[in-house]
Design a protein around this motif. Sequence first.
Motif, short mmCIF file in Angstrom:
data_model
loop_
_atom_site.label_atom_id
_atom_site.label_comp_id
_atom_site.label_asym_id
_atom_site.label_seq_id
_atom_site.Cartn_x
_atom_site.Cartn_y
_atom_site.Cartn_z
N LYS A 73 16.27 12.72 0.76
CA LYS A 73 15.78 12.96 1.95
C LYS A 73 14.36 12.76 2.28
CE LYS A 73 19.93 16.05 2.97
NZ LYS A 73 20.35 17.68 3.33
N TYR A 74 13.62 13.08 1.06
CA TYR A 74 12.24 12.77 1.30
C TYR A 74 12.09 11.33 1.63
CZ TYR A 74 7.37 12.70 0.10
OH TYR A 74 5.87 12.40 -0.19
N LEU A 75 12.62 10.45 0.82
CA LEU A 75 12.28 9.10 1.10
C LEU A 75 12.78 8.78 2.40
CD1 LEU A 75 13.99 7.66 -2.17
CD2 LEU A 75 11.35 7.69 -1.60
N ALA A 76 13.97 9.30 2.94
CA ALA A 76 14.29 8.93 4.44
C ALA A 76 13.30 9.58 5.32
CB ALA A 76 15.69 9.54 4.72
N SER A 77 12.50 10.51 5.22
CA SER A 77 11.69 11.08 6.10
C SER A 77 10.64 10.30 6.56
CB SER A 77 11.42 12.70 5.67
OG SER A 77 10.47 12.27 4.38
N ASN A 78 10.28 9.51 5.57
CA ASN A 78 9.05 8.48 5.85
C ASN A 78 7.69 9.50 5.86
OD1 ASN A 78 10.20 5.91 5.93
ND2 ASN A 78 10.86 6.43 7.96
N ARG A 79 7.45 10.26 5.20
CA ARG A 79 6.42 11.15 5.20
C ARG A 79 5.47 10.57 4.09
NH1 ARG A 79 10.01 15.83 4.22
NH2 ARG A 79 10.45 16.84 5.92
N PRO A 80 4.27 10.77 4.38
CA PRO A 80 3.24 10.08 3.64
C PRO A 80 3.16 11.08 2.09
CG PRO A 80 1.92 11.19 5.21
CD PRO A 80 3.52 11.16 5.31
N ARG A 81 2.53 10.27 1.10
CA ARG A 81 2.43 11.19 -0.09
C ARG A 81 1.27 12.19 -0.06
NH1 ARG A 81 6.47 10.93 -3.53
NH2 ARG A 81 7.44 8.91 -3.30
N HIS A 82 1.53 13.18 -0.72
CA HIS A 82 0.34 14.35 -0.93
C HIS A 82 -0.80 13.82 -1.06
CE1 HIS A 82 1.93 14.32 -4.97
NE2 HIS A 82 0.73 15.18 -5.18
N LEU A 83 -0.85 12.56 -2.08
CA LEU A 83 -1.97 12.19 -2.53
C LEU A 83 -2.24 10.92 -1.90
CD1 LEU A 83 -2.26 13.06 -6.36
CD2 LEU A 83 -3.54 14.26 -4.43
N GLU A 84 -3.39 10.60 -1.30
CA GLU A 84 -3.39 9.30 -0.48
C GLU A 84 -3.55 8.00 -1.74
OE1 GLU A 84 -6.37 9.15 2.38
OE2 GLU A 84 -5.22 10.67 3.73
N LEU A 85 -3.29 6.84 -1.09
CA LEU A 85 -3.60 5.70 -1.91
C LEU A 85 -5.03 5.56 -2.36
CD1 LEU A 85 -1.90 3.17 -3.32
CD2 LEU A 85 -2.89 1.92 -1.05
N PRO A 86 -5.32 5.42 -3.58
CA PRO A 86 -6.83 5.27 -3.96
C PRO A 86 -7.42 3.94 -3.14
CG PRO A 86 -5.47 4.79 -5.88
CD PRO A 86 -4.43 5.31 -4.65
N GLU A 87 -8.77 4.18 -2.94
CA GLU A 87 -9.42 3.04 -2.20
C GLU A 87 -10.66 2.51 -2.77
OE1 GLU A 87 -11.19 3.79 1.64
OE2 GLU A 87 -11.07 5.93 1.22
N ILE A 88 -11.17 1.27 -2.58
CA ILE A 88 -12.46 0.72 -3.04
C ILE A 88 -13.45 0.98 -1.96
CG2 ILE A 88 -13.67 -1.13 -4.05
CD1 ILE A 88 -11.00 -2.27 -5.08
N TYR A 89 -14.39 1.99 -2.40
CA TYR A 89 -15.46 2.02 -1.16
C TYR A 89 -16.29 0.86 -1.32
CZ TYR A 89 -13.87 6.93 -2.00
OH TYR A 89 -13.00 7.94 -2.05
N LEU A 90 -17.12 0.96 -0.02
CA LEU A 90 -17.78 -0.28 0.34
C LEU A 90 -18.89 -0.50 -0.63
CD1 LEU A 90 -17.94 -0.24 4.19
CD2 LEU A 90 -16.56 -1.72 2.96
N TRP A 91 -19.53 0.58 -1.23
CA TRP A 91 -20.58 0.54 -2.20
C TRP A 91 -20.05 -0.11 -3.52
CZ3 TRP A 91 -20.87 3.15 -6.77
CH2 TRP A 91 -20.08 4.39 -7.01
N GLU A 92 -18.93 0.57 -3.83
CA GLU A 92 -18.22 -0.16 -5.07
C GLU A 92 -17.86 -1.64 -5.02
OE1 GLU A 92 -16.10 3.70 -6.93
OE2 GLU A 92 -14.92 2.64 -5.18
N LYS A 93 -17.44 -2.02 -3.79
CA LYS A 93 -17.13 -3.41 -3.57
C LYS A 93 -18.55 -4.31 -3.83
CE LYS A 93 -14.71 -6.90 -1.86
NZ LYS A 93 -15.62 -8.13 -1.86
#
Length: 553
Positions: free
Chosen positions: A475-495
């Motif tokens: 039911k969690y997969l069917a709900s399409n809710r986002p994960r409690h921890l967001e996907l890690p991102e690369i910040y502009l200064w790191e790029k």
Amino acid sequence: MLKLNLVSQLRTTYKRCLAGQSQLQLNPTDGEPAYPEIQDPSFQARKQRDATNWHEEIRQVPTVEEKMIKINIPRYYGFKVVDFNDSKIPYNALPLTQHYTRTVLEDLPSKSPKEQDSEQKEQPSEDGLFKAARGDVIDALEFAHDYYKHLEKQPNSAERSPVERERILTQIIVEQLNRALLQSLSEEYKHLDEVEVDYNPRHEAFWAVGGVDPPKNVQKSKKGRKWQKEMANESVDRLVQYTGAPYLALRHRKQLSPWKTEAESENLELSKQLPRFKHDPRTLGYSTKHQHATNVPGYWPKGNEHNFGLLSFQSRAHLQLRPKSYGEQDLLEALHSLAIKSSYALLLAQANYNGFNTYNELTYPMNTQTVITNGREWSFYEYQLNTLLLYGKNVEENPRVNFCRGTKPLPLYAEISTSGKCVDFNDNALRHLLNFYANVPSIQRSIAEQQPYVASDVSDYENAEQRDFISKTFKYLASNRPRHLELPEIYLWEKLYKIDNNTRAMEAKRRFFELDINPWQRTLDAHDKEYVPRAVRPDVPKNKNRFKKTYYP
């Protein structure tokens, strides 16, 4: 002495292996050796074998919920999918829709007067039943328009866009017509007493399509490796996720009769004549997103109860935003595209609840009926699902095709006069609608035939913790809710300072891109387990059973 003992032990083990191998390889009937199959060691062959083994693992999973969890296991943050929906149809979308659903489009045959006379006893005609239904439908149309005018006069009603106004009015019309027709026809057609009515249900489906040109980033990645240069331009599979919400849907415990035979459905020459849209779907205007694979036909899995679609009503309100410069022909093709993908998605989701999916083929055809309307104009379609295998080489090698046949938009009435009366009512459009309601589902299969790949139900599991885990995960997969921890991102200064220019060489490498970790490759079961408090496990040692068990398939 020690060396001699080791040599004798190895010699004994070797002889034992040879003896066992000779016994296994000799056929007792003719004494000829049975050698194992020589497998292709190439990269593509190994990937193909891995995919085949994974598809077989999905097929052997015992329950419907666990099959869906198994499909989602490879991605924790979801798959990158093409966003198919019922509110966006780009220009010239029909070839892509036919390719992505493997559908042959035909015209709905109109019956001759002789055929209509011969079927007067089976289908509504100019007798008392038709006249009674006609009067009830006209009354329902007049009531719907009168009620909509009443809603618009409310002091708290906000300004709505033309699309919203059409959706609200059509919703009222469809509900009132469905109520009137069920009351008028249920005495003559007993199957209407058993139908389940879903109002604005969720219709979602997930499938894989092959024969699509690879994106530029995939081509560039493969060209950068010597051993993959030759495969850079080979076609790839694209994952598709459909989401829609029709006005209303009817379903029954029995199936509609197929209108195409098995011989007509398996035609390799006909399948090769289907349109092929090899370009990236974003070139037409479709977008991509990341989400988990979901198959939802408007209800939860519940065994052998009303698992087959009878009729659904789709909206065409978004077509008001379509530029008139596209022309009438493209508008008609847009209606065909909407009917094909909505019907295919509904049948695929219902097939998923019977144990089938985009990697496990159907064993029997499935049928449904679809109506696209704005309240005044009505388009009628019938769809037959024969195959679900669209991935990989199945685009070229699968002999099965799906079929859709439909009509042009037919006006049910011309207008509603200022006095609230229906003007120029069209009996031909009403006959099409009545024939859809009067189409009796007659095919009832046994559980073993209907669900050949479903071995048990989640409720049959004796372990309550396992039942709860599978139900919550599904039911969690069917709900399409986002994960409690967001996907890690690369910040502009790191790029800028770490990736493009290595200016921080002495800094500790702790970020995921510095450790060669790809977040998108994280699997669904790669997470910390839930901790069980010490008070809940008093009879267990302190260092035992500290975390809850997981029951991933």
